[in-house]
Design an enzyme around this catalytic site. Structure first.
Site, PDB file in Angstrom:
ATOM      1  N   GLU A  38     -20.776   5.712 -23.192  1.00 20.09           N
ATOM      2  CA  GLU A  38     -19.824   6.820 -23.167  1.00 20.09           C
ATOM      3  C   GLU A  38     -19.516   7.339 -24.575  1.00 20.09           C
ATOM      4  OE1 GLU A  38     -15.440   7.932 -21.256  1.00 20.09           O
ATOM      5  OE2 GLU A  38     -15.939   5.844 -21.670  1.00 20.09           O
ATOM      6  N   LYS A  56     -16.324  13.876 -15.898  1.00 22.04           N
ATOM      7  CA  LYS A  56     -15.508  12.721 -15.542  1.00 22.04           C
ATOM      8  C   LYS A  56     -14.304  13.154 -14.714  1.00 22.04           C
ATOM      9  CE  LYS A  56     -13.438   8.664 -17.850  1.00 22.04           C
ATOM     10  NZ  LYS A  56     -13.302   7.991 -19.165  1.00 22.04           N
ATOM     11  N   CYS A  61     -17.175   5.751 -16.938  1.00 21.39           N
ATOM     12  CA  CYS A  61     -16.150   4.774 -17.285  1.00 21.39           C
ATOM     13  C   CYS A  61     -15.041   4.609 -16.246  1.00 21.39           C
ATOM     14  CB  CYS A  61     -15.582   5.076 -18.668  1.00 21.39           C
ATOM     15  SG  CYS A  61     -14.765   3.645 -19.433  1.00 21.39           S
TER      16      CYS A  61
END
Length: 294
Positions: free
Chosen positions: A43, A116, A153
């Site tokens: 990331e 995300k 994540c």
């Protein structure tokens, strides 16, 4: 493809973004020469994990998509004939930024992007200051090496996200990651958190009959504000098979450049043995979209 050679780079970053990118580029070239067909990066791999502080100057790190990084990594994908999963700080417009994964096809083109969806806001992880939640939903990205369920994540803690990717035919779940220990926690608590992180994703693998790959950063990054003692990223990037089995786990404190050969046919076998998708009671799940059920 029934056999897929996956490469990944677990890297420690510095404040010198050019050096980070140079080492990533060299790592991609090396993995490709060693036979990798799919290469996954961690990331926000170009820079330090800047979300430890809320600083408007950090928005200067963002870039458009397409932009300089997609051009650079796209050229590497084209040069070496590999698919690359990148993780970039996207500048969509002034005041509108995303934490975005970009998948680059073997010809260097953009196969797809994922913004995300789940954005954390905790001490040393002030991501809500920087990132607007994604607006593209959970959709796999089709590539020449398969249909990739790419998320980022904090998304990895949510079974709903993994399930939605699986229901649309994802063949592997992939999570570029930046997570580590808080120095204020006891060693025992630190290890409980790391094991929980791995366990929840292994659960996604089992529940969906899919392999799961998480690529984390490693090394220590200080807090520029001095409010915390910084983050020791816990590495341990790993690949779990469709029964949750650990196929490979990286070091907790060393950089690694790894190639793993994955048997995608095994997912087909596991889903025949454990047909969870067949037995789902979709007629009884309508409340899942509620925030809380009183």
């Amino acid at each position: 493809m029934s056999e897929l050679k996956i490469g990944f780079l677990q890297q420690s970053n510095s404040a010198d973004t050019r050096d980070n990118i140079l080492r990533l580029s060299e790592g991609i070239a090396d993995l490709a020469k060693r036979g990798a067909e799919l290469i996954v990066l961690q990331e926000l791999h170009n820079s330090l994990y800047f979300c430890q502080v809320e600083d408007v100057n950090n928005f200067d790190l963002a870039e458009p998509i397409p932009g300089p990084s997609t051009k650079l990594y796209g050229e590497l994908a084209r040069q070496f004939g590999v698919v690359i999963v990148t993780s970039l700080f996207e500048r969509r417009a002034a005041g509108l930024y995303h934490n975005t994964a970009v998948v680059l096809e073997k010809d260097g083109s953009i196969a797809g992007i994922y913004r995300k969806m789940h954005i954390p806001d905790d001490p040393a992880y002030y991501e809500k200051f920087y990132f607007t939640p994604g607006d593209l939903g959970f959709h796999p990205i089709d590539t020449s090496v398969g249909r990739l369920g790419v998320m980022v994540c904090w998304d990895q803690w949510y079974p709903e996200a993994a399930r939605l990717m699986a229901l649309q035919g994802a063949e592997i779940l992939i999570y570029p990651t930046a997570i580590g220990y808080a120095a204020s926690d006891t060693p025992e608590e630190q290890q409980r958190q790391r094991r929980a992180w791995q366990t929840v994703m292994r659960g996604h693998a089992v529940a969906n009959g899919l392999p799961v790959l998480a690529v984390n950063r490693v090394g220590f990054e200080s807090d520029p504000s001095g409010q915390t003692e910084g983050i020791q990223f816990w590495g341990t990037s790993f690949l779990a098979g469709p029964q949750g089995e650990i196929v490979y786990e990286s070091s907790a404190d060393e950089e690694e450049s790894i190639i793993i050969e994955l048997d995608l046919q095994h997912s087909e076998d596991v889903r025949r043995w454990w047909p969870f998708l067949r037995d789902r009671r979709i007629d009884a799940y309508t409340d899942i979209t509620k925030r809380f059920i009183d």
